[in-house]
Design an enzyme around this catalytic site. Structure first.
Site, PDB file in Angstrom:
ATOM      1  N   ARG A 144     -13.043  15.035 -34.290  1.00 53.31           N
ATOM      2  CA  ARG A 144     -12.379  16.131 -33.588  1.00 53.31           C
ATOM      3  C   ARG A 144     -12.844  17.428 -34.242  1.00 53.31           C
ATOM      4  NH1 ARG A 144      -9.906  14.194 -28.743  1.00 53.31           N
ATOM      5  NH2 ARG A 144     -12.124  14.423 -28.515  1.00 53.31           N
ATOM      6  N   LYS A 170       0.257   7.413 -23.400  1.00 57.54           N
ATOM      7  CA  LYS A 170       0.737   7.665 -24.762  1.00 57.54           C
ATOM      8  C   LYS A 170       2.228   7.358 -24.847  1.00 57.54           C
ATOM      9  CE  LYS A 170      -3.237  10.218 -24.762  1.00 57.54           C
ATOM     10  NZ  LYS A 170      -4.132  10.333 -23.618  1.00 57.54           N
ATOM     11  N   PHE A 195     -18.708  14.508 -26.711  1.00 50.75           N
ATOM     12  CA  PHE A 195     -18.292  13.636 -27.819  1.00 50.75           C
ATOM     13  C   PHE A 195     -18.181  12.171 -27.407  1.00 50.75           C
ATOM     14  CE2 PHE A 195     -13.958  13.193 -26.265  1.00 50.75           C
ATOM     15  CZ  PHE A 195     -13.829  14.333 -25.477  1.00 50.75           C
ATOM     16  N   ASP A 235       1.915  20.278 -20.813  1.00 49.35           N
ATOM     17  CA  ASP A 235       1.210  19.018 -21.042  1.00 49.35           C
ATOM     18  C   ASP A 235       2.156  18.168 -21.886  1.00 49.35           C
ATOM     19  OD1 ASP A 235      -0.245  16.881 -22.055  1.00 49.35           O
ATOM     20  OD2 ASP A 235      -2.107  18.008 -22.224  1.00 49.35           O
ATOM     21  N   PHE A 283      -7.426  21.466 -25.152  1.00 51.94           N
ATOM     22  CA  PHE A 283      -7.707  20.041 -25.248  1.00 51.94           C
ATOM     23  C   PHE A 283      -8.954  19.794 -24.400  1.00 51.94           C
ATOM     24  CE2 PHE A 283      -7.544  15.563 -24.115  1.00 51.94           C
ATOM     25  CZ  PHE A 283      -7.635  15.051 -25.401  1.00 51.94           C
ATOM     26  N   THR A 284      -9.773  18.834 -24.842  1.00 48.39           N
ATOM     27  CA  THR A 284     -11.097  18.629 -24.242  1.00 48.39           C
ATOM     28  C   THR A 284     -11.065  18.530 -22.708  1.00 48.39           C
ATOM     29  OG1 THR A 284     -10.763  16.285 -24.693  1.00 48.39           O
ATOM     30  CG2 THR A 284     -12.044  17.519 -26.317  1.00 48.39           C
ATOM     31  N   TYR A 337       0.841  -1.201   0.000  1.00 47.19           N
ATOM     32  CA  TYR A 337       0.000   0.000   0.000  1.00 47.19           C
ATOM     33  C   TYR A 337       0.875   1.251   0.000  1.00 47.19           C
ATOM     34  CZ  TYR A 337      -3.795   3.195   0.792  1.00 47.19           C
ATOM     35  OH  TYR A 337      -4.693   4.218   0.630  1.00 47.19           O
TER      36      TYR A 337
HETATM   37  N1  F0G Z   1      -3.607  15.884 -22.604  1.00 43.75           N
HETATM   38  C1  F0G Z   1      -3.548  15.475 -23.889  1.00 43.75           C
HETATM   39  C2  F0G Z   1      -2.734  16.249 -24.859  1.00 43.75           C
HETATM   40  C3  F0G Z   1      -4.256  14.334 -24.276  1.00 43.75           C
HETATM   41  O1  F0G Z   1      -4.198  13.938 -25.544  1.00 43.75           O
HETATM   42  C4  F0G Z   1      -5.014  13.619 -23.321  1.00 43.75           C
HETATM   43  C5  F0G Z   1      -5.783  12.443 -23.697  1.00 43.75           C
HETATM   44  C6  F0G Z   1      -5.048  14.082 -22.006  1.00 43.75           C
HETATM   45  C7  F0G Z   1      -4.319  15.220 -21.686  1.00 43.75           C
HETATM   46  C8  F0G Z   1      -5.857  13.396 -20.946  1.00 43.75           C
HETATM   47  O2  F0G Z   1      -5.258  12.226 -20.578  1.00 43.75           O
HETATM   48  O3  F0G Z   1      -6.825  10.416 -21.315  1.00 43.75           O
HETATM   49  O4  F0G Z   1      -4.984   9.963 -19.695  1.00 43.75           O
HETATM   50  O5  F0G Z   1      -6.954  11.271 -19.004  1.00 43.75           O
HETATM   51  N2  F0G Z   1      -5.999  12.126 -24.883  1.00 43.75           N
HETATM   52  C9  F0G Z   1      -6.663  10.939 -25.391  1.00 43.75           C
HETATM   53  C10 F0G Z   1      -6.799  11.042 -26.869  1.00 43.75           C
HETATM   54  C11 F0G Z   1      -7.926  10.590 -24.689  1.00 43.75           C
HETATM   55  O6  F0G Z   1      -7.419  10.157 -27.451  1.00 43.75           O
HETATM   56  O7  F0G Z   1      -6.273  11.976 -27.469  1.00 43.75           O
HETATM   57  P1  F0G Z   1      -6.059  10.895 -20.116  1.00 43.75           P
END
Ligand code: F0G
Length: 463
Positions: free
Chosen positions: A388, A264, A455, A221, A130-131, A78
């Site tokens: 997108r 990634k 989305f 990021d 970014f979303t 833990y």
């Molecule tokens: N920042 C970037 C540039 C991303 O592309 C993503 C996720 C995140 C933050 C968030 O990270 O998914 O680990 O919570 N991108 C994925 C995509 C979902 O398909 O581009 P996460």
């Protein structure tokens, strides 16, 4: 004498296949049914219904034998797992940040950084939205401001660093709202929503200077930062002879801290990182993580996941590895170009982004051209891609209207070390076939719209 003259010397992936995962094939008729059932949203398909999955490169990577072997060394204590300390050492060594807090994925890190740094009424300038990043900034009471260079919004502009911040836009914002209202500037590299476009070292150094002048923090990021480092090596004067690892570390050195979706670059299936030089932010994140994720030595991850991440960091910075990754994406784009299919230029790091506005010019943006195109490609061949465009951009918080982004794109995203050139050929031929019949394609109507990140779960029906 050779029967045919040698006109090229090919490159190949620096790995071979040891374990395979069989793919399921389906008929067009079946896919029409699956697509309808999924509300024409590729996120709502079952993966069993997909042939070649280019939805995302997030968590979909093939781990190496070395990473899998490391999974057996998971220390599932833990508190104080040795995998955590190994990962921390590699974050110090390769990214160069002294303090580290693990999270289960990127958005958990974004959530905490937003909560720690943003006060209601603040502005957060960044190189395009970014979303998930923007949503967490808004949920913390902030307002995201896009300060990326204008070239980034033009799919055909060949600027080598379309991820750059427009320094004048940044200075103007600081002048307008005051430095006290800007807790941090952030840069993603490369910029996902712009088509996987990098920023230059010159640009990040200049942004750092502006931030220093005004006492503003600069955050990174670093989700796909290896790709950014590769583009700097390839395109920026003075970096050709430097290693990816050296460029990568120099890039990171400009920032006060970073968040990373480890799903990634690190070639794992789950994981996230907060790392920083700022002790105050570190202490707060280290405390906050126990509320949302788990103890600060595991942050929602198993010990074995952290071991795979630590090993992934060592693999991701190999020149041949990142060259093959970007090479695959580039191959896809170059093949699409032969059919005259419109996509964002230059070809990005993680994906090819089809220009749905140009692909389906007879559809209005609120008939969801990119959503439509992703569904059509799926129905044609079982290749899954992602919208997108207007659906991803969501609604304006004040007016409630759709945001109408300039870029209306379909992303073909390549998981690392997963698909072969033959898979790419199948994909390209399918898109060419859809392109040939594009005039017959009708748009979509949204029938269900969730409140957050619509989305992912929105549903549509054919017009
Ligand atoms: N920042 C970037 C540039 C991303 O592309 C993503 C996720 C995140 C933050 C968030 O990270 O998914 O680990 O919570 N991108 C994925 C995509 C979902 O398909 O581009 P996460």
């Amino acid at each position: 004498m050779l029967k045919k003259k040698i006109t090229r010397r090919s490159w190949a992936e620096p790995y071979k296949i040891k374990v395979v995962e069989p793919l399921k094939m389906s008929t067009r008729k079946e896919r029409e049914k699956y697509a309808k059932k999924a509300g024409y949203n590729t996120f709502l398909l079952k993966s069993d219904e997909v042939y070649i999955d280019l939805l995302t490169d997030s968590g979909t990577n093939a781990m190496s034998d070395r990473q899998w072997a490391g999974m057996m060394l998971g220390d599932e204590a833990y508190a104080g797992s040795k995998n955590f300390y190994y990962l921390w050492d590699n974050i110090k060594k390769y990214y160069g940040f002294p303090y580290f807090v693990p999270t289960h994925q990127g958005r958990a890190a974004e959530h905490m950084i937003s909560k720690i740094l943003i006060k209601p009424g603040d502005y957060i300038p960044g190189n395009m939205y970014f979303t998930t990043t923007k949503l967490h900034q808004e949920m913390a009471g902030g307002k995201f401001v896009d300060v990326i260079i204008d070239e980034a919004h033009d799919p055909y502009n060949e600027h080598p660093f379309k991820g750059n911040i427009d320094l004048q836009k940044l200075e103007d914002l600081i002048k307008k709202v005051g430095a006290k209202k800007i807790p941090y500037v952030f840069m993603a590299g490369p910029v996902n929503m712009a088509g996987g476009q990098p920023f230059s070292m010159k640009n990040v150094r200049a942004v750092r200077k502006i931030c220093d002048k005004h006492g503003i923090q600069l955050w990174f990021d670093a989700t796909r930062a290896t790709e950014n480092a590769y583009f700097i090596k390839e395109r920026e004067k003075g970096f050709k002879s430097k290693t990816i690892a050296a460029i990568f570390k120099e890039m990171c050195s400009n920032f006060d801290g970073m968040w990373v979706s480890a799903k990634k670059d690190l070639m794992v299936n789950i994981g996230g990182i907060i790392a920083t030089k700022n002790k105050r932010v570190y202490n707060e994140a280290r405390n906050m993580v126990v509320v949302y994720e788990g103890l600060h030595t595991y942050g929602g991850l198993a010990g074995r996941d952290m071991e795979a991440m630590a090993r992934g960091i060592e693999e991701m910075l190999h020149y041949d590895s990142i060259k093959a990754r970007i090479g695959q994406v580039r191959y896809c784009g170059e093949e699409l170009a032969k059919y005259g299919i419109p996509f964002v230029k230059p070809i990005g790091g993680h994906a090819v982004f089809l220009d749905a506005k140009k692909f389906l010019p007879h559809l209005k943006q609120d008939e969801f051209p990119a959503q439509t195109l992703a569904a059509e490609i799926y129905i044609d061949s079982g290749v899954r891609s992602m919208e997108r465009g207007i659906v991803s951009a969501g609604r304006n918080k004040e007016t409630g209207e759709h945001n109408y982004p300039k870029l209306e794109l379909v992303r073909l995203t390549f998981p690392r070390r997963v698909y072969t050139q033959a898979h790419i050929d199948v994909t390209v031929e399918s898109i060419a076939s859809v392109y040939q019949n594009r005039k017959k394609i009708k748009g979509l109507k949204m029938t269900y719209e969730p409140k957050y990140l619509r989305f992912f779960q929105a549903r549509f029906k054919k017009l």
